[in-house]
Design a protein around this motif. Structure first.
Motif, mmCIF file in Angstrom:
data_model
loop_
_atom_site.group_PDB
_atom_site.id
_atom_site.type_symbol
_atom_site.label_atom_id
_atom_site.label_comp_id
_atom_site.label_asym_id
_atom_site.label_seq_id
_atom_site.Cartn_x
_atom_site.Cartn_y
_atom_site.Cartn_z
ATOM 1 N N PRO A 1 0.824 -1.214 0.000
ATOM 2 C CA PRO A 1 0.000 0.000 0.000
ATOM 3 C C PRO A 1 0.858 1.264 0.000
ATOM 4 N N GLY A 2 0.540 2.165 -0.939
ATOM 5 C CA GLY A 2 1.216 3.456 -1.004
ATOM 6 C C GLY A 2 2.558 3.456 -1.706
ATOM 7 N N THR B 1 6.712 4.175 -32.011
ATOM 8 C CA THR B 1 7.339 4.092 -30.685
ATOM 9 C C THR B 1 7.236 2.655 -30.160
ATOM 10 N N ARG B 2 8.339 2.188 -29.589
ATOM 11 C CA ARG B 2 8.368 0.802 -29.103
ATOM 12 C C ARG B 2 8.592 0.688 -27.595
ATOM 13 N N ARG B 3 8.574 1.782 -26.881
ATOM 14 C CA ARG B 3 8.815 1.715 -25.441
ATOM 15 C C ARG B 3 8.196 2.931 -24.751
ATOM 16 N N TYR B 4 7.513 2.650 -23.617
ATOM 17 C CA TYR B 4 6.950 3.710 -22.770
ATOM 18 C C TYR B 4 7.269 3.369 -21.310
ATOM 19 N N THR B 5 7.495 4.392 -20.512
ATOM 20 C CA THR B 5 7.698 4.193 -19.074
ATOM 21 C C THR B 5 6.876 5.204 -18.299
ATOM 22 N N LEU B 6 6.442 4.795 -17.119
ATOM 23 C CA LEU B 6 5.751 5.706 -16.215
ATOM 24 C C LEU B 6 5.811 5.151 -14.805
ATOM 25 N N VAL B 7 5.496 5.981 -13.833
ATOM 26 C CA VAL B 7 5.474 5.572 -12.426
ATOM 27 C C VAL B 7 4.092 5.862 -11.878
ATOM 28 N N ALA B 8 3.501 4.858 -11.233
ATOM 29 C CA ALA B 8 2.182 5.003 -10.612
ATOM 30 C C ALA B 8 2.298 4.697 -9.125
ATOM 31 N N THR B 9 1.248 5.013 -8.394
ATOM 32 C CA THR B 9 1.244 4.790 -6.937
ATOM 33 C C THR B 9 0.117 3.841 -6.562
ATOM 34 N N ALA B 10 0.462 2.804 -5.791
ATOM 35 C CA ALA B 10 -0.556 1.865 -5.306
ATOM 36 C C ALA B 10 -1.406 2.547 -4.236
#
Length: 385
Positions: free
Chosen positions: A320-321, A336-345
């Motif tokens: 959590p979090g 485009t062949r690649r994507y990145t991102l950051v998410a929060t639980a």
């Protein structure tokens, strides 16, 4: 018929053979906690042999005889290792007609080979008594067998009836010395009589994890041995189990100074670490190590999406979090062949993220997730049209 105690007779020759043959007894699984009360068990012997030793050499008088005595065994339910303990064995009467002739001024000797799971050879216990006269046509009361037993190692063990020998030595009506012996054995599957807990205050304490690597949240069994600092008590002594200094549980010890607690590894311990597990009871300390592996998280993507569209990713079982790194890679055509991102639980460890696949190459794609504090990975596949 009146029995009077006499000096124990020498171990009959066939019993000596039985002791050697019993070396093949296999150890059986550990028994439940022993109780202190005497126990009684009816044992069926079907291969008893009657022999005549009157001339100094055995002459077989009968084979494959049957006898089903009730055997009572009184030994301490809990005992220290390598220390002689009193044992008392009772046998019901030997049936009338077992021996071929009446005797007077006779000595009756009852002997038992008492096997246990932790010893290569059975222990022999024997007691003799004298009788003024012995009537072969009547049941023969047997003397109570008194002796001492000991066990070499700690742990639960089961005492078993390996063999019984009843010998009658006396004078017959023709004033001839007679020596009859009735031998019954159960070498192959000796029946259990009672369970005993053996403890050892001098042996090294032992802590054995059932697994040397475990996933986050996985139950792990720990084997404890020789953790007592004194004789067992009621209520029992307790061992404190710690994982890298953090108390996991306080576990009661059984009569052997051991136990097999099952504990869950904490859910979100960082993976890849070699953690120290410690069991402590006063001055008794045992240590082991266990490596933590990451548990897989859940990650889901739609089966297919168009290039340029928004892709929704969902997940669960993250910490959590925590921050979760997402990587999308694939495609075979132009774009485009690649994507990145950051998410929060969220507070339940669930994930909900959206990424726009601008000018994404068509073909098969894989999305991977990695919880930055839990180390939990997740993955799924999808297609871009």
């Amino acid at each position: 018929m009146r029995l009077r105690p006499a000096l124990p007779a020498r171990l009959p020759a066939r019993l000596t053979v039985l002791v050697l043959a019993a070396a093949g007894l296999a150890a059986l699984p550990a028994a439940p906690t022993a109780t202190a009360a005497p126990v009684s068990t009816t044992v069926s012997f079907t291969n008893c042999v009657l022999e005549d030793f009157s001339d100094g050499t055995p002459t077989t008088l009968a084979r494959n005889q049957s006898w089903s005595p009730t055997i009572s065994l009184d030994v301490p339910g809990v005992m220290p290792a390598r220390t002689a303990q009193p044992a008392q064995i009772g046998l019901t009467d030997l049936p009338a007609g077992t021996f071929p002739s009446d005797l007077f001024s006779a000595t009756v000797t009852a002997s038992m080979l008492l096997g246990s799971d932790d010893q290569e050879f059975p222990q022999n216990l024997s007691t003799s008594a004298t009788v003024d006269s012995f009537n072969a046509g009547q049941a023969l009361p047997l003397p109570l067998i008194d002796g001492m037993v000991s066990e070499p190692n700690s742990g639960f063990t089961t005492y078993r009836a390996v063999a019984v020998v009843v010998a009658v030595v006396g004078t017959d009506g023709a004033w001839s010395d007679r020596d009859f012996r009735f031998t019954c054995d159960r070498l192959q599957r000796p029946p259990a009589l009672r369970d005993v807990a053996v403890y050892d205050l001098d042996a090294d304490p032992v802590l054995s994890p059932g697994l040397f690597s475990a996933r986050q949240g996985q139950p792990v069994s720990f084997g404890l041995r020789n953790m007592l600092t004194a004789a067992p008590t009621d209520p029992p002594a307790r061992v404190v189990l710690r994982l890298d200094g953090t108390v996991l549980a306080r576990v009661p010890l059984d009569g052997t100074g051991g136990g097999v607690p099952t504990l869950a590894i904490p859910e979100f311990l960082p993976p890849g670490r070699d953690l120290k597990v410690t069991a402590t009871n006063g001055s008794r300390v045992a240590r082991a190590r266990i490596t933590i592996e990451a548990r897989k998280a859940k990650l889901a993507a739609p089966a297919a999406v168009r290039s340029g569209a928004r892709l929704r990713l969902t997940g669960a079982e993250f910490k959590p979090g925590e921050r979760v790194a997402l990587t999308l890679a694939g495609g075979t055509g132009a774009g485009t062949r690649r994507y990145t991102l950051v998410a929060t639980a969220d507070r339940r460890g669930q994930l909900d993220a959206v990424v726009t696949l601008a000018r994404a190459a068509s073909g098969s794609w894989t999305v991977t997730a990695l919880g930055r504090s839990s180390g939990r990975p997740g993955s799924d596949t999808f297609r871009v049209r």
